[in-house]
Design a protein around this motif. Sequence first.
Motif, PDB file in Angstrom:
ATOM      1  N   GLN A  67       0.704  -1.221   0.106  1.00  0.00           N
ATOM      2  CA  GLN A  67      -0.040  -0.130   0.096  1.00  0.00           C
ATOM      3  C   GLN A  67       0.931   1.343  -0.109  1.00  0.00           C
ATOM      4  O   GLN A  67       0.486   2.134  -0.717  1.00  0.00           O
ATOM      5  N   ILE A  68       1.892   1.178   0.713  1.00  0.00           N
ATOM      6  CA  ILE A  68       2.742   2.249   0.769  1.00  0.00           C
ATOM      7  C   ILE A  68       3.429   2.593  -0.454  1.00  0.00           C
ATOM      8  O   ILE A  68       3.561   4.127  -0.886  1.00  0.00           O
ATOM      9  N   PHE A  69       3.551   1.808  -1.376  1.00  0.00           N
ATOM     10  CA  PHE A  69       4.309   1.948  -2.604  1.00  0.00           C
ATOM     11  C   PHE A  69       3.166   2.304  -3.741  1.00  0.00           C
ATOM     12  O   PHE A  69       3.371   3.429  -4.388  1.00  0.00           O
ATOM     13  N   LYS A  70       1.834   2.084  -3.365  1.00  0.00           N
ATOM     14  CA  LYS A  70       0.879   2.490  -4.109  1.00  0.00           C
ATOM     15  C   LYS A  70       0.584   3.966  -3.956  1.00  0.00           C
ATOM     16  O   LYS A  70       0.110   4.795  -4.943  1.00  0.00           O
ATOM     17  N   ASP A  71       0.616   4.173  -2.656  1.00  0.00           N
ATOM     18  CA  ASP A  71       0.412   5.621  -2.087  1.00  0.00           C
ATOM     19  C   ASP A  71       1.513   6.683  -2.701  1.00  0.00           C
ATOM     20  O   ASP A  71       1.027   7.734  -3.016  1.00  0.00           O
ATOM     21  N   LEU A  72       2.618   6.361  -2.731  1.00  0.00           N
ATOM     22  CA  LEU A  72       3.796   7.285  -3.141  1.00  0.00           C
ATOM     23  C   LEU A  72       3.614   7.528  -4.460  1.00  0.00           C
ATOM     24  O   LEU A  72       3.824   8.699  -5.042  1.00  0.00           O
ATOM     25  N   VAL A  73       3.337   6.051  -5.607  1.00  0.00           N
ATOM     26  CA  VAL A  73       3.192   6.713  -7.008  1.00  0.00           C
ATOM     27  C   VAL A  73       1.527   7.209  -7.320  1.00  0.00           C
ATOM     28  O   VAL A  73       1.448   7.570  -8.364  1.00  0.00           O
ATOM     29  N   ASN A  74       0.941   7.442  -6.466  1.00  0.00           N
ATOM     30  CA  ASN A  74      -0.351   8.112  -6.604  1.00  0.00           C
ATOM     31  C   ASN A  74      -0.479   9.349  -6.487  1.00  0.00           C
ATOM     32  O   ASN A  74       0.006  10.288  -5.845  1.00  0.00           O
TER      33      ASN A  74
END
Length: 249
Positions: A67-74
Amino acid sequence: MKKLLYLIPLLLTACVGNNNNKADDTAKKDIAKTATAPAATDTMFLQKEKTKDYYHIVYVEKNHAAQIFKDLVNFKFDHYDTVNYKQAYRVLKVRNPKPLKKYDLAGLPNEWLPVYTYRGERYLYAPADWGNADKRMITDSTIIYRGEEGPEPHVLNDFKKIGNNKYNLKAPPFYQFVKKSNINIYIIDPKTKLSVWEDTELPPAYRYRMYVPRQSAGSYNMVVNYCKAAKMPEFEFDKVNYQALIKNR
């Protein structure tokens, strides 16, 4: 515009559970809220501190589905981002009442994430404080800096492609100690479009940054700075010889 204080990427900043910034309280996609201690036993830790008062770790996240990866690239605006962007855009239009000139970006991607180097490897970075994520966006008429005060657009005064691997854009200053921004973007990896951004108006110590388009984020693992109930510094990455990277570009 920002003061020099905000330019320094290794500030002491509030960590998870101890940030009273109103923006962090309202943002739906705050990295600090979604970051959790890794469960995998093979996790590579870069830093680990645990006392009765706080728990602080810096580790490499290789799971791009995290999730943290998804949040950063969002790059989507949440409610807080939208409100602040609209306010900032109104100020921009007061200063530039005429229709903004639109430029052909000549294939340059729109959404950019900073890349850092540690022991010869390049990483994305989930900071302790979301305000230090330092993402950037380029539209056909603006450059948008995404910092602790939300998305802040600045009008493009000029944009051109200089060669196969170099672009130049001019804009009003983002930092108050300079009069303008003159940014050269050097593509150092044609495949991922990994780039060195050079603002020639800034002092040498702060002139260079490395960025990659959002579309190529999957090519990199992520360093996560996770901390709980304490104030900790951002992780200190290695210094990079940017002049060598852009030589002959």
